[in-house]
Design a protein around this motif. Structure first.
Motif, PDB file in Angstrom:
ATOM      1  N   GLY A  83      -2.652  -0.349  -8.153  1.00  0.00           N
ATOM      2  CA  GLY A  83      -1.369  -0.723  -7.585  1.00  0.00           C
ATOM      3  C   GLY A  83      -0.249   0.108  -8.196  1.00  0.00           C
ATOM      4  N   PHE A  84       0.981  -0.231  -7.836  1.00  0.00           N
ATOM      5  CA  PHE A  84       2.147   0.501  -8.334  1.00  0.00           C
ATOM      6  C   PHE A  84       2.268   0.418  -9.852  1.00  0.00           C
ATOM      7  CE2 PHE A  84       3.731  -0.682  -3.998  1.00  0.00           C
ATOM      8  CZ  PHE A  84       3.850   0.610  -3.505  1.00  0.00           C
ATOM      9  N   GLY A  85       1.878  -0.728 -10.428  1.00  0.00           N
ATOM     10  CA  GLY A  85       2.042  -0.947 -11.855  1.00  0.00           C
ATOM     11  C   GLY A  85       0.732  -0.958 -12.626  1.00  0.00           C
ATOM     12  N   TYR A  86      -0.280  -0.278 -12.101  1.00  0.00           N
ATOM     13  CA  TYR A  86      -1.596  -0.271 -12.749  1.00  0.00           C
ATOM     14  C   TYR A  86      -1.519   0.430 -14.107  1.00  0.00           C
ATOM     15  CZ  TYR A  86      -6.577   0.609 -13.434  1.00  0.00           C
ATOM     16  OH  TYR A  86      -7.849   0.650 -13.938  1.00  0.00           O
ATOM     17  N   VAL A  87      -2.083  -0.219 -15.136  1.00  0.00           N
ATOM     18  CA  VAL A  87      -2.153   0.410 -16.454  1.00  0.00           C
ATOM     19  C   VAL A  87      -3.570   0.496 -16.994  1.00  0.00           C
ATOM     20  CG1 VAL A  87       0.220  -0.148 -17.104  1.00  0.00           C
ATOM     21  CG2 VAL A  87      -1.619  -1.721 -17.722  1.00  0.00           C
ATOM     22  N   GLY A  88      -4.507  -0.239 -16.406  1.00  0.00           N
ATOM     23  CA  GLY A  88      -5.875  -0.156 -16.873  1.00  0.00           C
ATOM     24  C   GLY A  88      -6.713  -1.333 -16.423  1.00  0.00           C
ATOM     25  N   THR A  89      -8.020  -1.144 -16.515  1.00  0.00           N
ATOM     26  CA  THR A  89      -8.969  -2.189 -16.174  1.00  0.00           C
ATOM     27  C   THR A  89      -8.728  -3.393 -17.082  1.00  0.00           C
ATOM     28  OG1 THR A  89     -10.546  -0.492 -15.562  1.00  0.00           O
ATOM     29  CG2 THR A  89     -11.435  -2.691 -15.943  1.00  0.00           C
ATOM     30  N   GLY A  90      -8.734  -4.574 -16.519  1.00  0.00           N
ATOM     31  CA  GLY A  90      -8.578  -5.786 -17.310  1.00  0.00           C
ATOM     32  C   GLY A  90      -7.137  -6.191 -17.573  1.00  0.00           C
ATOM     33  N   VAL A  91      -6.184  -5.433 -17.010  1.00  0.00           N
ATOM     34  CA  VAL A  91      -4.772  -5.797 -17.147  1.00  0.00           C
ATOM     35  C   VAL A  91      -4.268  -6.197 -15.765  1.00  0.00           C
ATOM     36  CG1 VAL A  91      -2.448  -5.067 -17.814  1.00  0.00           C
ATOM     37  CG2 VAL A  91      -4.450  -4.172 -19.039  1.00  0.00           C
ATOM     38  N   PRO A  92      -4.031  -7.487 -15.541  1.00  0.00           N
ATOM     39  CA  PRO A  92      -3.564  -7.915 -14.224  1.00  0.00           C
ATOM     40  C   PRO A  92      -2.185  -7.335 -13.911  1.00  0.00           C
ATOM     41  CG  PRO A  92      -4.218  -9.806 -15.561  1.00  0.00           C
ATOM     42  CD  PRO A  92      -4.188  -8.616 -16.458  1.00  0.00           C
ATOM     43  N   GLU A  93      -1.994  -7.055 -12.634  1.00  0.00           N
ATOM     44  CA  GLU A  93      -0.701  -6.551 -12.177  1.00  0.00           C
ATOM     45  C   GLU A  93       0.052  -7.666 -11.474  1.00  0.00           C
ATOM     46  OE1 GLU A  93       1.204  -3.064  -9.427  1.00  0.00           O
ATOM     47  OE2 GLU A  93      -0.897  -2.884 -10.054  1.00  0.00           O
TER      48      GLU A  93
END
Length: 163
Positions: A83-93
């Motif tokens: 998504g627009f605010g993706y930072v990594g696997t396991g971090v909900p946006e």
């Protein structure tokens, strides 16, 4: 117009969440793209498609008549479809939207706080979001502990540590 309640989101809230995706995308008055185009765009529909799949969680604010006025929810997105605010696997946006007439009445803050607490209780260490640099909501996010971690073209990704 200051009385509202916050409840957990349910599967039946999917249509309202769609309206809140549109509200978030059209945060600036007079911003042009029609609602049906926003909802058809994969960049936005990824936050709604199959709502209440495993890992999804959210909260909905309602007015005194129990009509929904705002929502905040998060979803785990895969690396292959970020998504627009993706930072990594396991971090909900996180996505948040409030009906324009209810903005600046504490609804967004209440939604944000409740959703962050829920995510912490579910064992998540961080939540992320994306916000346009000129969006007034940046002040809210900063005051609630979100910090810019990635700068983009006209928008930034912000992350809050939950524990």
């Amino acid at each position: 117009m200051t009385a509202f309640a916050v409840r957990p989101a349910v599967q039946a809230d999917a249509v309202f969440l769609g309206a809140m995706v549109v509200a978030a995308a059209q945060w600036r008055e007079g911003r042009g793209q029609p609602a049906h185009e926003i909802l058809a765009d994969p960049a936005h529909s990824r936050y709604l498609s199959g709502w209440m799949r495993p890992g999804d969680a959210g909260v909905v604010a309602t007015d005194e008549q129990d009509d929904p006025i705002g929502a905040a929810w998060y979803r785990l997105l895969p690396r292959g479809d970020p998504g627009f605010g993706y930072v990594g696997t396991g971090v909900p946006e996180l996505v948040i939207g409030v009906r324009p007439i209810w903005r600046a009445h504490g609804v967004g803050r209440a939604l944000l706080r409740q959703l962050c607490e829920h995510a912490r209780q579910q064992g998540f260490a961080r939540l992320s979001l994306s916000v346009d640099r000129d969006n007034f909501a940046r002040t809210l996010y900063r005051s609630e502990g979100f910090a810019v971690t990635q700068r983009g073209v006209g928008r930034d990704t912000m992350v809050k540590r939950l524990r």
